[in-house]
Every structure is written in structure tokens, then in C-alpha cells.
Design a protein around this motif. Structure first.
Motif, PDB file in Angstrom:
ATOM      1  N   UNK A  79       0.866  -1.179   0.000  1.00  0.00           N
ATOM      2  CA  UNK A  79       0.000   0.000   0.000  1.00  0.00           C
ATOM      3  C   UNK A  79       0.907   1.234   0.000  1.00  0.00           C
ATOM      4  N   UNK A  80       0.353   2.408  -0.255  1.00  0.00           N
ATOM      5  CA  UNK A  80       1.203   3.608  -0.175  1.00  0.00           C
ATOM      6  C   UNK A  80       1.870   3.766   1.205  1.00  0.00           C
ATOM      7  N   UNK A  81       1.144   3.437   2.267  1.00  0.00           N
ATOM      8  CA  UNK A  81       1.712   3.552   3.614  1.00  0.00           C
ATOM      9  C   UNK A  81       2.819   2.523   3.839  1.00  0.00           C
ATOM     10  N   UNK A  82       2.580   1.271   3.410  1.00  0.00           N
ATOM     11  CA  UNK A  82       3.614   0.252   3.617  1.00  0.00           C
ATOM     12  C   UNK A  82       4.817   0.522   2.716  1.00  0.00           C
ATOM     13  N   UNK A  83       4.581   1.079   1.534  1.00  0.00           N
ATOM     14  CA  UNK A  83       5.697   1.429   0.657  1.00  0.00           C
ATOM     15  C   UNK A  83       6.573   2.483   1.339  1.00  0.00           C
ATOM     16  N   UNK A  84       5.955   3.492   1.907  1.00  0.00           N
ATOM     17  CA  UNK A  84       6.721   4.526   2.610  1.00  0.00           C
ATOM     18  C   UNK A  84       7.499   3.920   3.775  1.00  0.00           C
ATOM     19  N   UNK A  85       6.855   3.048   4.518  1.00  0.00           N
ATOM     20  CA  UNK A  85       7.447   2.467   5.716  1.00  0.00           C
ATOM     21  C   UNK A  85       8.518   1.425   5.401  1.00  0.00           C
ATOM     22  N   UNK A  86       8.298   0.578   4.376  1.00  0.00           N
ATOM     23  CA  UNK A  86       9.118  -0.624   4.197  1.00  0.00           C
ATOM     24  C   UNK A  86       9.915  -0.724   2.906  1.00  0.00           C
ATOM     25  N   UNK A  87       9.787   0.205   1.972  1.00  0.00           N
ATOM     26  CA  UNK A  87      10.396   0.016   0.648  1.00  0.00           C
ATOM     27  C   UNK A  87      11.917   0.124   0.649  1.00  0.00           C
ATOM     28  N   UNK A  88      12.502   0.814   1.615  1.00  0.00           N
ATOM     29  CA  UNK A  88      13.935   1.064   1.578  1.00  0.00           C
ATOM     30  C   UNK A  88      14.642   0.512   2.806  1.00  0.00           C
ATOM     31  N   UNK A  89      15.836  -0.001   2.582  1.00  0.00           N
ATOM     32  CA  UNK A  89      16.669  -0.546   3.646  1.00  0.00           C
ATOM     33  C   UNK A  89      17.579   0.580   4.148  1.00  0.00           C
ATOM     34  N   UNK A  90      17.086   1.317   5.109  1.00  0.00           N
ATOM     35  CA  UNK A  90      17.823   2.474   5.619  1.00  0.00           C
ATOM     36  C   UNK A  90      19.052   2.060   6.409  1.00  0.00           C
ATOM     37  N   UNK A  91      19.020   0.865   6.993  1.00  0.00           N
ATOM     38  CA  UNK A  91      20.199   0.359   7.706  1.00  0.00           C
ATOM     39  C   UNK A  91      21.339   0.138   6.712  1.00  0.00           C
ATOM     40  N   UNK A  92      21.054  -0.523   5.594  1.00  0.00           N
ATOM     41  CA  UNK A  92      22.085  -0.747   4.569  1.00  0.00           C
ATOM     42  C   UNK A  92      22.547   0.582   3.975  1.00  0.00           C
ATOM     43  N   UNK A  93      21.628   1.506   3.748  1.00  0.00           N
ATOM     44  CA  UNK A  93      21.987   2.817   3.210  1.00  0.00           C
ATOM     45  C   UNK A  93      23.043   3.482   4.088  1.00  0.00           C
ATOM     46  N   UNK A  94      22.825   3.450   5.383  1.00  0.00           N
ATOM     47  CA  UNK A  94      23.794   4.057   6.296  1.00  0.00           C
ATOM     48  C   UNK A  94      25.080   3.236   6.389  1.00  0.00           C
ATOM     49  N   UNK A  95      24.928   1.915   6.493  1.00  0.00           N
ATOM     50  CA  UNK A  95      26.079   1.038   6.726  1.00  0.00           C
ATOM     51  C   UNK A  95      27.066   1.035   5.571  1.00  0.00           C
ATOM     52  N   UNK A 105      38.924   9.561   4.398  1.00  0.00           N
ATOM     53  CA  UNK A 105      40.116   8.723   4.362  1.00  0.00           C
ATOM     54  C   UNK A 105      39.971   7.591   3.359  1.00  0.00           C
ATOM     55  N   UNK A 106      40.403   6.432   3.779  1.00  0.00           N
ATOM     56  CA  UNK A 106      40.378   5.288   2.864  1.00  0.00           C
ATOM     57  C   UNK A 106      39.131   4.422   3.053  1.00  0.00           C
ATOM     58  N   UNK A 107      38.171   4.877   3.832  1.00  0.00           N
ATOM     59  CA  UNK A 107      36.948   4.095   4.037  1.00  0.00           C
ATOM     60  C   UNK A 107      36.220   3.921   2.702  1.00  0.00           C
ATOM     61  N   UNK A 108      35.900   2.679   2.361  1.00  0.00           N
ATOM     62  CA  UNK A 108      35.181   2.408   1.126  1.00  0.00           C
ATOM     63  C   UNK A 108      33.685   2.517   1.331  1.00  0.00           C
ATOM     64  N   UNK A 109      32.980   2.886   0.284  1.00  0.00           N
ATOM     65  CA  UNK A 109      31.524   2.984   0.342  1.00  0.00           C
ATOM     66  C   UNK A 109      30.948   2.405  -0.940  1.00  0.00           C
ATOM     67  N   UNK A 110      29.687   2.014  -0.879  1.00  0.00           N
ATOM     68  CA  UNK A 110      28.967   1.478  -2.027  1.00  0.00           C
ATOM     69  C   UNK A 110      27.831   2.417  -2.382  1.00  0.00           C
ATOM     70  N   UNK A 111      27.589   2.616  -3.679  1.00  0.00           N
ATOM     71  CA  UNK A 111      26.502   3.495  -4.089  1.00  0.00           C
ATOM     72  C   UNK A 111      25.208   2.732  -4.351  1.00  0.00           C
ATOM     73  N   UNK A 112      25.213   1.419  -4.196  1.00  0.00           N
ATOM     74  CA  UNK A 112      23.994   0.607  -4.318  1.00  0.00           C
ATOM     75  C   UNK A 112      24.215  -0.706  -3.577  1.00  0.00           C
ATOM     76  N   UNK A 113      23.115  -1.255  -3.064  1.00  0.00           N
ATOM     77  CA  UNK A 113      23.187  -2.534  -2.367  1.00  0.00           C
ATOM     78  C   UNK A 113      22.144  -3.531  -2.859  1.00  0.00           C
TER      79      UNK A 113
END
Length: 193
Positions: A79-95, A105-113
Motif C-alpha cells: 500500500x502507499x503507507x507500507x511502501x513509505x514504511x518498508x520500501x527502503x533498507x535504511x540500515x544498509x543505506x547508512x552502513x 580517508x580510505x573508508x570504502x563505500x557502495x553506491x547501491x546494495x
């Protein structure tokens, strides 16, 4: 490389200058809130103008941090509400993106997961950047309360309709650093608050 001085490029140069006034040095993360489909071209062009100004600019999209279809529909059809709540992995986005990007510095990052179309994680591709790099991230819901503090600056494309669940929870127009009307993509302009 100098970009042609079109009205769009001239506007984006003003925006880059405004962002750099508030964050003149160090790593900068910029969110472009253009809904599900509206912000990609704007974010691509904004990153190009940062590069023109000499910045090491990277692009990412919240679409690269979706959750799996099974997770999104675990409680029934999306639903629109569940999409807003659950569509994105915010933990992975931050991690894998925001936190390591900010470390510098030399910390590596990923632009997609995650690849939403294939409904599976993507192979890790780690990047590094210089101390004054810029990260431009487009997508849906970047001004939700849980992400607001992750951006040095945010741009809301006001001509893109936003889902009601997002507007009620996040009030993106009130929290965006810059409001832009891109009704005519060739000539974006500042939008009133």
C-alpha cells in the motif's frame, strides 16, 4: 570541463554555490527529493556541475537500497503507507554508503546494495573518495525524519507530487534546504516556501 551555459546549468551553478557556502570543505552529502522518478536527471546534472567546479562528485539513488519484494509484501499487498514504511533498507543505506562516505580517508563505500528489478542484492563495488568529495543522492523520501540529519543540504523538486503518507510524516517542503520548481526542466527556478 566547462558545461555549456544553458539556463539549467546557470541555475545549477547557483545551487552549487549556495551549498558550498554552507559546507565549503569536507565531504558533503546532498539529497534530491524528486519522488520515485523525478529527481534522477536533476541529481545527475547537479553532480556534473559539482565536477565542473572541481569536486570529486559521486551519484547514488535510494532506488539502489530497496528491500526485497518478499519483505515489502510480508503483510499483504503493498500500500502507499507500507511502501513509505518498508520500501527502503535504511540500515544498509547508512552502513555501506552514508556512514563510510562521511568517514573520509580510505573508508570504502557502495553506491547501491540492492537491484529492485532483479529483486536481489548487487555485487559489492567499493569506492573511495577524496576529503572534499560530494555525494548526490536522489530518490523517494530522503527527507523522512530518520534521514534528515544525514544530509548537508537537500533539494525538493516541488513540481513532483509526493505520497500523502510521506507528506504527513515528513513535511518535506518545510525541511528541504532548497525548493526548486522544475516544471520546465530546461529552466528550473527557485520555488517559494
Amino acid at each position: 570541463m566547462m558545461l555549456p551555459p544553458t539556463p539549467r546549468v546557470l541555475f545549477l551553478r547557483q545551487l552549487v554555490a549556495a551549498i558550498r557556502r554552507d559546507a565549503p570543505a569536507g565531504r558533503v552529502a546532498v539529497a534530491v527529493d524528486g519522488g520515485r522518478i523525478g529527481g534522477t536527471a536533476f541529481a545527475d546534472d547537479l553532480a556534473a556541475v559539482f565536477r565542473e567546479a572541481g569536486a570529486d562528485a559521486f551519484r547514488a539513488s535510494l532506488a539502489g537500497f530497496h528491500t526485497s519484494r518478499a519483505y515489502r509484501t510480508r503483510l499483504g499487498p503493498e500500500t502507499p503507507q507500507s511502501h513509505y514504511r518498508d520500501a527502503y533498507d535504511l540500515v544498509a543505506l547508512r552502513r555501506v554508503l552514508l556512514d563510510p562516505f562521511r568517514l573520509g580517508g580510505s573508508a570504502g563505500f557502495q553506491t547501491a546494495a540492492f537491484d529492485e528489478a532483479r529483486d536481489q542484492p548487487v555485487e559489492a563495488r567499493w569506492l573511495t573518495a577524496g576529503p572534499d568529495a560530494v555525494l548526490v543522492v536522489d530518490g523517494e523520501f530522503p527527507l523522512r525524519p530518520s534521514l534528515r540529519g544525514d544530509w548537508n543540504a537537500s533539494v525538493l523538486l516541488v513540481n513532483i507530487p509526493q505520497p500523502e503518507a510521506y507528506v504527513e510524516d515528513a513535511h518535506p517542503r518545510e525541511h528541504a534546504t532548497f525548493l526548486v520548481d522544475e516544471s520546465d526542466p530546461a529552466q528550473p527556478r527557485w520555488a517559494p516556501r
